[in-house]
Design a protein around this motif. Structure first.
Motif, short mmCIF file in Angstrom:
data_model
loop_
_atom_site.label_atom_id
_atom_site.label_comp_id
_atom_site.label_asym_id
_atom_site.label_seq_id
_atom_site.Cartn_x
_atom_site.Cartn_y
_atom_site.Cartn_z
N LEU A 161 0.82 -1.21 0.00
CA LEU A 161 0.00 0.00 0.00
C LEU A 161 0.85 1.26 0.00
O LEU A 161 0.59 2.20 -0.75
CB LEU A 161 -0.92 0.02 1.22
N ARG B 137 2.28 1.98 -3.33
CA ARG B 137 1.27 2.55 -4.23
C ARG B 137 1.03 4.01 -3.88
O ARG B 137 0.98 4.88 -4.76
CB ARG B 137 -0.05 1.78 -4.07
N THR B 138 0.89 4.27 -2.58
CA THR B 138 0.62 5.64 -2.13
C THR B 138 1.79 6.55 -2.51
O THR B 138 1.59 7.65 -3.04
CB THR B 138 0.41 5.67 -0.61
N LEU C 255 1.49 9.84 -4.72
CA LEU C 255 1.82 11.15 -4.15
C LEU C 255 2.96 11.81 -4.93
O LEU C 255 2.90 13.01 -5.21
CB LEU C 255 2.22 11.00 -2.68
N LYS D 73 1.35 13.24 -8.08
CA LYS D 73 0.43 14.34 -7.88
C LYS D 73 1.09 15.60 -7.35
O LYS D 73 0.78 16.71 -7.79
CB LYS D 73 -0.68 13.90 -6.92
N TYR D 74 2.00 15.43 -6.39
CA TYR D 74 2.60 16.61 -5.77
C TYR D 74 4.02 16.88 -6.28
O TYR D 74 4.69 17.78 -5.79
CB TYR D 74 2.60 16.46 -4.25
N PHE E 60 6.74 15.28 -5.86
CA PHE E 60 7.59 15.13 -4.68
C PHE E 60 8.52 13.94 -4.91
O PHE E 60 8.08 12.92 -5.45
CB PHE E 60 6.69 14.80 -3.49
N ILE F 72 9.89 11.22 -3.01
CA ILE F 72 9.75 10.63 -1.68
C ILE F 72 10.93 9.73 -1.34
O ILE F 72 11.32 8.88 -2.13
CB ILE F 72 8.42 9.87 -1.56
N LEU G 271 3.08 15.09 4.05
CA LEU G 271 4.16 14.95 3.10
C LEU G 271 5.15 16.06 3.47
O LEU G 271 4.81 17.23 3.37
CB LEU G 271 3.56 15.21 1.72
N ASN H 222 -0.59 18.65 3.47
CA ASN H 222 -1.63 17.71 3.92
C ASN H 222 -2.17 17.01 2.68
O ASN H 222 -2.58 17.68 1.74
CB ASN H 222 -2.81 18.46 4.54
N TYR H 223 -2.21 15.72 2.71
CA TYR H 223 -2.85 15.04 1.58
C TYR H 223 -3.98 14.16 2.06
O TYR H 223 -3.93 13.63 3.15
CB TYR H 223 -1.84 14.25 0.75
N THR H 224 -4.98 14.06 1.22
CA THR H 224 -6.13 13.22 1.57
C THR H 224 -6.34 12.14 0.53
O THR H 224 -7.27 11.37 0.61
CB THR H 224 -7.41 14.06 1.67
N ASP H 225 -5.43 12.12 -0.46
CA ASP H 225 -5.54 11.12 -1.52
C ASP H 225 -5.23 9.74 -0.97
O ASP H 225 -4.44 9.62 -0.05
CB ASP H 225 -4.54 11.44 -2.63
N PHE H 226 -5.82 8.76 -1.57
CA PHE H 226 -5.55 7.36 -1.22
C PHE H 226 -5.91 7.05 0.23
O PHE H 226 -5.54 6.03 0.77
CB PHE H 226 -4.07 7.01 -1.45
N ASP I 289 -8.13 3.70 1.10
CA ASP I 289 -7.38 2.45 1.17
C ASP I 289 -6.53 2.41 2.43
O ASP I 289 -6.45 1.40 3.12
CB ASP I 289 -6.43 2.34 -0.04
N GLU I 290 -5.91 3.55 2.71
CA GLU I 290 -5.05 3.64 3.87
C GLU I 290 -5.81 3.34 5.15
O GLU I 290 -5.37 2.53 5.97
CB GLU I 290 -4.50 5.06 3.98
#
Lengths: 158, 158
Positions: A124, A127-128, A132, A135-136, A138, A140, B103, B113-117, B120-121
């Motif tokens: 998970l 995937r996250t 992320l 989208k951002y 970033f 990671i 993030l 702040n992210y709220t994506d995914f 599932d999380e």
DNA sequence: ACTGTTAATGGGAATGGTTCCCATTAACAG
DNA sequence: CTGTTAATGGGAACCATTCCCATTAACAGT
């Protein structure tokens, strides 16, 4: 030098050379302490352990070395909420069975490393991370997942 | 008092009374600051904001109040690695669309702040929490999930 | 509204983890 | 073995947070 640490030692020594850092007594001692434990030592605890083997070492060296090791990705730095940083050597996260997260007792500060459910988690998280990153925009580098609560003992005392 | 904060204000006021705490100017001001922002303010930043509205307030009160709010579960305390604690008001975690994780840019300290995914999380974390509670006989109260890396800007500068 | 009780405050001092400074030491290349 | 310079150690400085205590103000009872 402890037998079980050979692999990590060699790895680290290699990485030190590679980056042009000198392998000093203090640094070896600190690496050795971190290699030998599964605990989450504070700088002060590391300092005391190192002192036993190499009594002339100083606190600033411990902090400096830890910072270096963290920068090199050899050591991970955590905060569990008691106001001091905790350090753990990297044992090859993601690629073997040493990947773990933490379960922290907010009362007695006990920390449990757990490896259960790790496969689903890694899946998970990967995937996250991918989502992320995109989208951002970033890059990671790492993640931290910690559960906080009351341990067996402290739960009962309440 | 800001309009948008009415719900949180009432909630908090209620919870204050309930526990027998006095609702002082300082406490109201601090709650107000936290209600109005989506940022992750440090104690000092909160102190400065509060000062604008209520200039006689002191730093120790800010810290004391934040500790109280954290204990009551009204505010969450985070560490993003810059050596100071950060505070965020609880907007009803788990039960609505405000649940988020962080993030963190390790270079410029920016926090997204992210709220994506998140769905599932939450699902996985809930399963993990359940499993860990059972196995380690731990009463899990909360979790923290943070991704660290380089943000858009800092990534390019390297 | 007034008053008494006492929780809460504010300011400054104390604490404690971490970083900085600099004269001295030791790693390691040649 | 020697010179260069990275690294060290010890103590001072730093800074977030906590503590202390005389003063203030919230609020229950009147």
């Amino acid at each position: 030098m402890a037998r079980g640490c050979r692999r990590e030692q060699n790895l680290c020594h290699g990485r030190f050379k590679e980056y042009g850092y000198r392998l000093t007594m203090s640094r070896q001692a600190i690496l050795d302490v971190l290699s030998k434990t599964k605990d989450h030592l504070s700088a002060e605890e590391i300092y005391h352990e190192v002192h036993k083997v190499y009594p002339s070492s100083g606190m600033s060296t411990v902090y400096r070395t830890l910072e270096l090791l963290v920068d090199l990705g050899i050591v991970h730095k955590f905060h569990f909420g008691d106001g001091r940083s905790r350090y753990e050597i990297d044992r090859g996260e993601e690629h073997n069975d040493h990947h773990h997260h933490h379960l922290v007792c907010t009362k007695c500060q006990r920390v449990i490393n757990y490896t259960d459910f790790i496969d689903d988690e890694i899946e998970l998280l990967r995937r996250t991370e991918k989502g992320l990153s995109k989208k951002y925009n970033f890059k990671i580098v790492k993640h931290i997942l910690q559960f906080y609560g009351l341990c067996e003992r402290c739960k009962e005392k309440q």
